[in-house]
Motif scaffolding. Sequence first.
Motif, PDB file in Angstrom:
ATOM      1  N   TYR A  74       0.818  -1.210   0.000  1.00  0.00           N
ATOM      2  CA  TYR A  74       0.000   0.000   0.000  1.00  0.00           C
ATOM      3  C   TYR A  74       0.851   1.259   0.000  1.00  0.00           C
ATOM      4  O   TYR A  74       0.533   2.238  -0.671  1.00  0.00           O
ATOM      5  CB  TYR A  74      -0.965   0.002   1.185  1.00  0.00           C
ATOM      6  CG  TYR A  74      -2.272  -0.658   0.848  1.00  0.00           C
ATOM      7  CD1 TYR A  74      -3.314   0.058   0.293  1.00  0.00           C
ATOM      8  CD2 TYR A  74      -2.463  -2.013   1.060  1.00  0.00           C
ATOM      9  CE1 TYR A  74      -4.510  -0.539  -0.034  1.00  0.00           C
ATOM     10  CE2 TYR A  74      -3.648  -2.629   0.742  1.00  0.00           C
ATOM     11  CZ  TYR A  74      -4.675  -1.885   0.190  1.00  0.00           C
ATOM     12  OH  TYR A  74      -5.852  -2.494  -0.145  1.00  0.00           O
ATOM     13  N   SER A  99       3.158   6.223  -4.965  1.00  0.00           N
ATOM     14  CA  SER A  99       3.412   6.519  -6.383  1.00  0.00           C
ATOM     15  C   SER A  99       2.431   7.556  -6.911  1.00  0.00           C
ATOM     16  O   SER A  99       2.775   8.361  -7.776  1.00  0.00           O
ATOM     17  CB  SER A  99       3.366   5.244  -7.213  1.00  0.00           C
ATOM     18  OG  SER A  99       2.069   4.708  -7.220  1.00  0.00           O
ATOM     19  N   GLY A 100       1.222   7.560  -6.380  1.00  0.00           N
ATOM     20  CA  GLY A 100       0.264   8.604  -6.753  1.00  0.00           C
ATOM     21  C   GLY A 100       0.716   9.970  -6.278  1.00  0.00           C
ATOM     22  O   GLY A 100       0.599  10.972  -6.987  1.00  0.00           O
ATOM     23  N   ALA A 103      -4.821  -2.503  -3.539  1.00  0.00           N
ATOM     24  CA  ALA A 103      -3.829  -1.429  -3.634  1.00  0.00           C
ATOM     25  C   ALA A 103      -3.529  -1.082  -5.091  1.00  0.00           C
ATOM     26  O   ALA A 103      -3.214   0.076  -5.403  1.00  0.00           O
ATOM     27  CB  ALA A 103      -2.539  -1.842  -2.918  1.00  0.00           C
ATOM     28  N   PHE A 121       2.089   1.770  -3.667  1.00  0.00           N
ATOM     29  CA  PHE A 121       1.075   2.177  -4.636  1.00  0.00           C
ATOM     30  C   PHE A 121       0.484   3.543  -4.319  1.00  0.00           C
ATOM     31  O   PHE A 121       0.263   4.359  -5.226  1.00  0.00           O
ATOM     32  CB  PHE A 121      -0.028   1.120  -4.755  1.00  0.00           C
ATOM     33  CG  PHE A 121       0.327   0.024  -5.705  1.00  0.00           C
ATOM     34  CD1 PHE A 121       0.168   0.189  -7.064  1.00  0.00           C
ATOM     35  CD2 PHE A 121       0.837  -1.180  -5.244  1.00  0.00           C
ATOM     36  CE1 PHE A 121       0.509  -0.811  -7.961  1.00  0.00           C
ATOM     37  CE2 PHE A 121       1.177  -2.182  -6.124  1.00  0.00           C
ATOM     38  CZ  PHE A 121       1.016  -2.009  -7.489  1.00  0.00           C
ATOM     39  N   LEU A 122       0.214   3.827  -3.060  1.00  0.00           N
ATOM     40  CA  LEU A 122      -0.318   5.149  -2.711  1.00  0.00           C
ATOM     41  C   LEU A 122       0.759   6.221  -2.851  1.00  0.00           C
ATOM     42  O   LEU A 122       0.488   7.335  -3.304  1.00  0.00           O
ATOM     43  CB  LEU A 122      -0.894   5.133  -1.291  1.00  0.00           C
ATOM     44  CG  LEU A 122      -2.112   4.231  -1.081  1.00  0.00           C
ATOM     45  CD1 LEU A 122      -2.551   4.261   0.377  1.00  0.00           C
ATOM     46  CD2 LEU A 122      -3.256   4.631  -1.997  1.00  0.00           C
ATOM     47  N   GLY A 174      -4.040   2.721  -6.171  1.00  0.00           N
ATOM     48  CA  GLY A 174      -2.849   3.475  -6.542  1.00  0.00           C
ATOM     49  C   GLY A 174      -2.922   3.997  -7.966  1.00  0.00           C
ATOM     50  O   GLY A 174      -2.532   5.133  -8.247  1.00  0.00           O
TER      51      GLY A 174
END
Length: 168
Positions: free
Chosen positions: A57, A63-64, A134, A60-61, A138
Amino acid sequence: MNTYIRIIDGINNGVKSIVSVMLAILAVLVVLQVMTRFVINVPLAWTEEIARYLMIYIVFLGSGLAMRHNQHIAIDFLLDVIPHKNKARLQTIILSICAVFCLVLAYYGAQLTLIVVDQSTPTLQYSMAWAYAAIPLGALLMLLNIVALLLKPNKVEDSVDRIVGENK
């Protein structure tokens, strides 16, 4: 347009707080796992599993969040060789390609998440869908941030100037 940017920045601030808490929990779990495994000699299996899913998580989060500030790894050779007036256009094309990729990733990530709903995690016996969720989350966060970058062209130009300036 400015309302969308403010909403996305608000979402990003919330996600940044969530990711920060996840990172702190991850650090505590890893220390706990090391202590129980090597000091007490009675390892806790659940700490390893939760740490793994927290890391997924966070990546992926995060990377945003990185997308909003154009902090992803990039090969910027073309930005160095094209004329300055075309750099913003090239950055827009790159962001558009990234947006298509994020759409595809969100779509297939959601499909994969639905496929694994009936599978359980090895130790805690939760649905694997929680771990796989995720991916679409993401990807959607990255997509929202790409749209924010595309809507505010001076933000794109500033990031191009920052990238090119760092390489000189």
